[in-house]
Scaffold this motif. Structure first.
Motif, PDB file in Angstrom:
ATOM      1  N   THR A 285       0.854  -1.193   0.000  1.00  0.00           N
ATOM      2  CA  THR A 285       0.000   0.000   0.000  1.00  0.00           C
ATOM      3  C   THR A 285       0.887   1.239   0.000  1.00  0.00           C
ATOM      4  O   THR A 285       2.091   1.149   0.271  1.00  0.00           O
ATOM      5  CB  THR A 285      -0.895   0.038   1.250  1.00  0.00           C
ATOM      6  N   ARG A 286       0.297   2.368  -0.283  1.00  0.00           N
ATOM      7  CA  ARG A 286       1.052   3.619  -0.321  1.00  0.00           C
ATOM      8  C   ARG A 286       1.509   4.005   1.087  1.00  0.00           C
ATOM      9  O   ARG A 286       0.719   3.919   2.034  1.00  0.00           O
ATOM     10  CB  ARG A 286       0.156   4.716  -0.895  1.00  0.00           C
ATOM     11  N   ALA A 287       2.768   4.376   1.228  1.00  0.00           N
ATOM     12  CA  ALA A 287       3.274   4.900   2.502  1.00  0.00           C
ATOM     13  C   ALA A 287       3.106   6.415   2.505  1.00  0.00           C
ATOM     14  O   ALA A 287       3.303   7.072   1.482  1.00  0.00           O
ATOM     15  CB  ALA A 287       4.740   4.531   2.681  1.00  0.00           C
ATOM     16  N   GLU A 288       2.708   6.929   3.664  1.00  0.00           N
ATOM     17  CA  GLU A 288       2.547   8.384   3.796  1.00  0.00           C
ATOM     18  C   GLU A 288       3.243   8.843   5.064  1.00  0.00           C
ATOM     19  O   GLU A 288       3.115   8.193   6.109  1.00  0.00           O
ATOM     20  CB  GLU A 288       1.064   8.764   3.864  1.00  0.00           C
ATOM     21  N   PHE A 289       3.961   9.940   4.975  1.00  0.00           N
ATOM     22  CA  PHE A 289       4.639  10.468   6.164  1.00  0.00           C
ATOM     23  C   PHE A 289       4.701  11.982   6.065  1.00  0.00           C
ATOM     24  O   PHE A 289       4.891  12.548   4.990  1.00  0.00           O
ATOM     25  CB  PHE A 289       6.013   9.828   6.364  1.00  0.00           C
ATOM     26  N   LEU A 290       4.497  12.592   7.212  1.00  0.00           N
ATOM     27  CA  LEU A 290       4.412  14.047   7.304  1.00  0.00           C
ATOM     28  C   LEU A 290       5.746  14.547   7.859  1.00  0.00           C
ATOM     29  O   LEU A 290       6.158  14.126   8.945  1.00  0.00           O
ATOM     30  CB  LEU A 290       3.272  14.370   8.272  1.00  0.00           C
ATOM     31  N   ILE A 291       6.403  15.414   7.109  1.00  0.00           N
ATOM     32  CA  ILE A 291       7.756  15.838   7.500  1.00  0.00           C
ATOM     33  C   ILE A 291       7.797  17.337   7.785  1.00  0.00           C
ATOM     34  O   ILE A 291       7.478  18.147   6.910  1.00  0.00           O
ATOM     35  CB  ILE A 291       8.779  15.531   6.386  1.00  0.00           C
ATOM     36  N   VAL A 292       8.198  17.677   9.000  1.00  0.00           N
ATOM     37  CA  VAL A 292       8.471  19.073   9.335  1.00  0.00           C
ATOM     38  C   VAL A 292       9.984  19.239   9.367  1.00  0.00           C
ATOM     39  O   VAL A 292      10.694  18.435   9.977  1.00  0.00           O
ATOM     40  CB  VAL A 292       7.878  19.462  10.702  1.00  0.00           C
ATOM     41  N   GLN A 293      10.482  20.250   8.709  1.00  0.00           N
ATOM     42  CA  GLN A 293      11.919  20.557   8.747  1.00  0.00           C
ATOM     43  C   GLN A 293      12.112  22.021   9.104  1.00  0.00           C
ATOM     44  O   GLN A 293      11.251  22.851   8.804  1.00  0.00           O
ATOM     45  CB  GLN A 293      12.552  20.336   7.373  1.00  0.00           C
ATOM     46  N   ASP A 294      13.283  22.332   9.688  1.00  0.00           N
ATOM     47  CA  ASP A 294      13.618  23.743   9.882  1.00  0.00           C
ATOM     48  C   ASP A 294      14.313  24.272   8.623  1.00  0.00           C
ATOM     49  O   ASP A 294      15.246  25.064   8.678  1.00  0.00           O
ATOM     50  CB  ASP A 294      14.451  23.961  11.151  1.00  0.00           C
ATOM     51  N   GLY A 295      13.831  23.814   7.475  1.00  0.00           N
ATOM     52  CA  GLY A 295      14.453  24.099   6.187  1.00  0.00           C
ATOM     53  C   GLY A 295      14.406  25.568   5.799  1.00  0.00           C
ATOM     54  O   GLY A 295      15.307  26.047   5.107  1.00  0.00           O
ATOM     55  N   GLY A 296      13.354  26.290   6.227  1.00  0.00           N
ATOM     56  CA  GLY A 296      13.272  27.706   5.880  1.00  0.00           C
ATOM     57  C   GLY A 296      14.450  28.482   6.447  1.00  0.00           C
ATOM     58  O   GLY A 296      14.982  29.407   5.827  1.00  0.00           O
ATOM     59  N   PHE A 297      14.857  28.067   7.623  1.00  0.00           N
ATOM     60  CA  PHE A 297      15.985  28.699   8.317  1.00  0.00           C
ATOM     61  C   PHE A 297      17.274  28.547   7.493  1.00  0.00           C
ATOM     62  O   PHE A 297      17.981  29.508   7.227  1.00  0.00           O
ATOM     63  CB  PHE A 297      16.128  27.999   9.666  1.00  0.00           C
ATOM     64  N   TYR A 298      17.538  27.303   7.069  1.00  0.00           N
ATOM     65  CA  TYR A 298      18.776  27.034   6.313  1.00  0.00           C
ATOM     66  C   TYR A 298      18.709  27.601   4.906  1.00  0.00           C
ATOM     67  O   TYR A 298      19.711  28.064   4.362  1.00  0.00           O
ATOM     68  CB  TYR A 298      19.058  25.521   6.294  1.00  0.00           C
ATOM     69  N   TYR A 299      17.529  27.564   4.305  1.00  0.00           N
ATOM     70  CA  TYR A 299      17.367  28.100   2.960  1.00  0.00           C
ATOM     71  C   TYR A 299      17.664  29.594   2.971  1.00  0.00           C
ATOM     72  O   TYR A 299      18.401  30.108   2.131  1.00  0.00           O
ATOM     73  CB  TYR A 299      15.948  27.823   2.472  1.00  0.00           C
ATOM     74  N   HIS A 300      17.127  30.274   3.985  1.00  0.00           N
ATOM     75  CA  HIS A 300      17.357  31.718   4.106  1.00  0.00           C
ATOM     76  C   HIS A 300      18.834  32.020   4.330  1.00  0.00           C
ATOM     77  O   HIS A 300      19.370  33.004   3.810  1.00  0.00           O
ATOM     78  CB  HIS A 300      16.519  32.279   5.257  1.00  0.00           C
ATOM     79  N   ALA A 301      19.497  31.163   5.096  1.00  0.00           N
ATOM     80  CA  ALA A 301      20.916  31.381   5.391  1.00  0.00           C
ATOM     81  C   ALA A 301      21.831  30.868   4.268  1.00  0.00           C
ATOM     82  O   ALA A 301      23.049  30.976   4.374  1.00  0.00           O
ATOM     83  CB  ALA A 301      21.281  30.698   6.706  1.00  0.00           C
ATOM     84  N   ARG A 302      21.240  30.335   3.200  1.00  0.00           N
ATOM     85  CA  ARG A 302      22.002  29.804   2.045  1.00  0.00           C
ATOM     86  C   ARG A 302      22.914  28.662   2.463  1.00  0.00           C
ATOM     87  O   ARG A 302      24.018  28.507   1.985  1.00  0.00           O
ATOM     88  CB  ARG A 302      22.852  30.901   1.385  1.00  0.00           C
ATOM     89  N   THR A 303      22.414  27.853   3.391  1.00  0.00           N
ATOM     90  CA  THR A 303      23.240  26.760   3.910  1.00  0.00           C
ATOM     91  C   THR A 303      22.469  25.436   3.913  1.00  0.00           C
ATOM     92  O   THR A 303      22.715  24.586   4.759  1.00  0.00           O
ATOM     93  CB  THR A 303      23.703  27.059   5.353  1.00  0.00           C
ATOM     94  N   MET A 304      21.531  25.255   2.974  1.00  0.00           N
ATOM     95  CA  MET A 304      20.688  24.063   2.989  1.00  0.00           C
ATOM     96  C   MET A 304      21.514  22.785   2.801  1.00  0.00           C
ATOM     97  O   MET A 304      21.252  21.780   3.458  1.00  0.00           O
ATOM     98  CB  MET A 304      19.617  24.173   1.903  1.00  0.00           C
ATOM     99  N   GLY A 305      22.476  22.816   1.921  1.00  0.00           N
ATOM    100  CA  GLY A 305      23.394  21.665   1.764  1.00  0.00           C
ATOM    101  C   GLY A 305      22.710  20.380   1.357  1.00  0.00           C
ATOM    102  O   GLY A 305      23.070  19.312   1.850  1.00  0.00           O
ATOM    103  N   PHE A 306      21.730  20.461   0.440  1.00  0.00           N
ATOM    104  CA  PHE A 306      21.036  19.251  -0.016  1.00  0.00           C
ATOM    105  C   PHE A 306      21.905  18.497  -1.007  1.00  0.00           C
ATOM    106  O   PHE A 306      22.418  19.070  -1.949  1.00  0.00           O
ATOM    107  CB  PHE A 306      19.691  19.610  -0.665  1.00  0.00           C
ATOM    108  N   GLU A 307      22.059  17.197  -0.774  1.00  0.00           N
ATOM    109  CA  GLU A 307      22.824  16.348  -1.712  1.00  0.00           C
ATOM    110  C   GLU A 307      22.240  14.946  -1.738  1.00  0.00           C
ATOM    111  O   GLU A 307      21.919  14.395  -0.693  1.00  0.00           O
ATOM    112  CB  GLU A 307      24.280  16.192  -1.234  1.00  0.00           C
ATOM    113  N   PHE A 308      22.153  14.386  -2.933  1.00  0.00           N
ATOM    114  CA  PHE A 308      21.886  12.944  -3.059  1.00  0.00           C
ATOM    115  C   PHE A 308      23.216  12.201  -2.945  1.00  0.00           C
ATOM    116  O   PHE A 308      24.261  12.740  -3.305  1.00  0.00           O
ATOM    117  CB  PHE A 308      21.242  12.616  -4.414  1.00  0.00           C
ATOM    118  N   TYR A 309      23.149  10.967  -2.487  1.00  0.00           N
ATOM    119  CA  TYR A 309      24.381  10.146  -2.437  1.00  0.00           C
ATOM    120  C   TYR A 309      24.552   9.390  -3.739  1.00  0.00           C
ATOM    121  O   TYR A 309      23.606   9.130  -4.447  1.00  0.00           O
ATOM    122  CB  TYR A 309      24.312   9.165  -1.253  1.00  0.00           C
TER     123      TYR A 309
END
Ligand SMILES: [Fe+2]
Length: 309
Positions: A285-309
């Motif tokens: 069945t479909r998995a569902e998950f609700l994710i809260v991140q403090d991402g706005g903080f890092y995005y604003h600071a230009r330090t999000m650092g998102f990377e795929f492996y």
């Protein structure tokens, strides 16, 4: 030969002859000893006892997902800047939900209730999401036994000893996302193809006041992520911490910093900042998950650092 001690070993330096109280409050460090405080890492953890306790419906109140002791933090915190908690409201009882944060993001796990905030009211049902501005008097009166989940940036304000700005200048307004509308908006997303760089289909929640940044609050993001049966989200990392509520998924698990975290109903998973992680749905069945991140903080600071492996 010098007998001077290494400057990294020096204690705090005090003013010599302060002329007044303000001068007496000054302190000095140096380039050797000012930057070598070692904070304990943010634990990657899946909270399962707290939802189990909440679902027992013993007492109206909050059950925090608190990792402050292991983070050596002086106030309740799930991650350095966010606090997740379950809220229990027994039928016929009322819970005061006035919190000292910029905002809290809520999800109704069970029950139906009447929310009142300032001059506004809303009828809440299972699967609803809502956003509450902090510092504004609010309460939830349960019609049936209710369990809710909420994440706020309370630790961010505690850290800075600041208080929420309320009224017209507040960073967020009360916003209600009813379950039926969420399902419809997710269907709209599901009817489009995900491109190769997108992992799964996710619905991102925003609001009139924060639409320019595509966030739900200035510092926090909310995403309802899904994984189709027998699929997985590839490993990646980001500097924002994530707090995830398991909504549906059997069997499913997450890998967090090479550690397997099995999902269980309504568990809260903490993904530490910069930890490698991936989510895996092995069910039919479909998995569902609700994710809260403090991402706005890092995005604003230009330090999000998102990377795929
Ligand atoms: Fe992630």
């Amino acid at each position: 030969m010098s007998t001077a001690e290494d400057m990294a070993e020096m204690p705090v330096q005090l003013p010599r002859e302060p002329a007044n109280a303000a001068q007496a409050r000054s302190r000095y460090f140096n380039s050797g000893n000012a930057f070598n405080i070692k904070l304990p890492p943010v634990p990657g953890h899946i909270f399962v006892d707290e939802p189990a306790a909440a679902l027992k419906m013993e007492k109206t109140g909050f059950i925090d997902c608190d990792q402050s002791a292991s983070m050596q933090c002086a106030f309740p915190a799930t991650t350095p800047l966010m606090l997740a908690r379950y809220a229990v409201v027994k039928a016929g009882e009322t819970l005061d939900t006035t919190l000292s944060n910029t905002a809290s993001i809520w999800y109704v796990i069970e029950g139906s209730a009447d929310l009142s905030i300032g001059e506004e009211k809303a009828a809440l049902g299972k699967g609803d999401v809502f956003l509450l501005p902090g510092g504004t008097a609010s309460s939830i009166a349960a019609r049936q036994d209710g369990v809710l989940w909420a994440v706020g940036n309370d630790p961010q304000l505690k850290f800075d000893a600041s208080v929420p700005v309320t009224g017209a200048e507040a960073a967020v307004q009360f916003v209600h996302y009813p379950a039926g509308e969420i399902a419809h908006q997710l269907d709209v997303v599901y009817n489009r193809n995900a491109n190769a760089d997108t992992s799964g289909h996710a619905l991102i929640f925003s609001a009139e006041k924060t639409v320019a940044a595509r966030n739900i609050t200035p510092t926090m993001t909310l995403s309802l992520n899904t994984l189709k049966p027998r699929s997985e989200q590839p490993p990646h990392k980001h500097n924002s911490a994530a707090i995830t509520l398991v909504v549906a998924g059997e069997p499913a698990y997450s890998m967090v910093a090479e550690q397997k975290c099995d999902w269980s109903p309504w568990a809260t998973l903490v993904t530490p900042p910069a930890a490698k992680h991936s989510h895996h749905n092995h069910g039919s069945t479909r998995a569902e998950f609700l994710i809260v991140q403090d991402g706005g903080f890092y995005y604003h600071a230009r330090t999000m650092g998102f990377e795929f492996y």
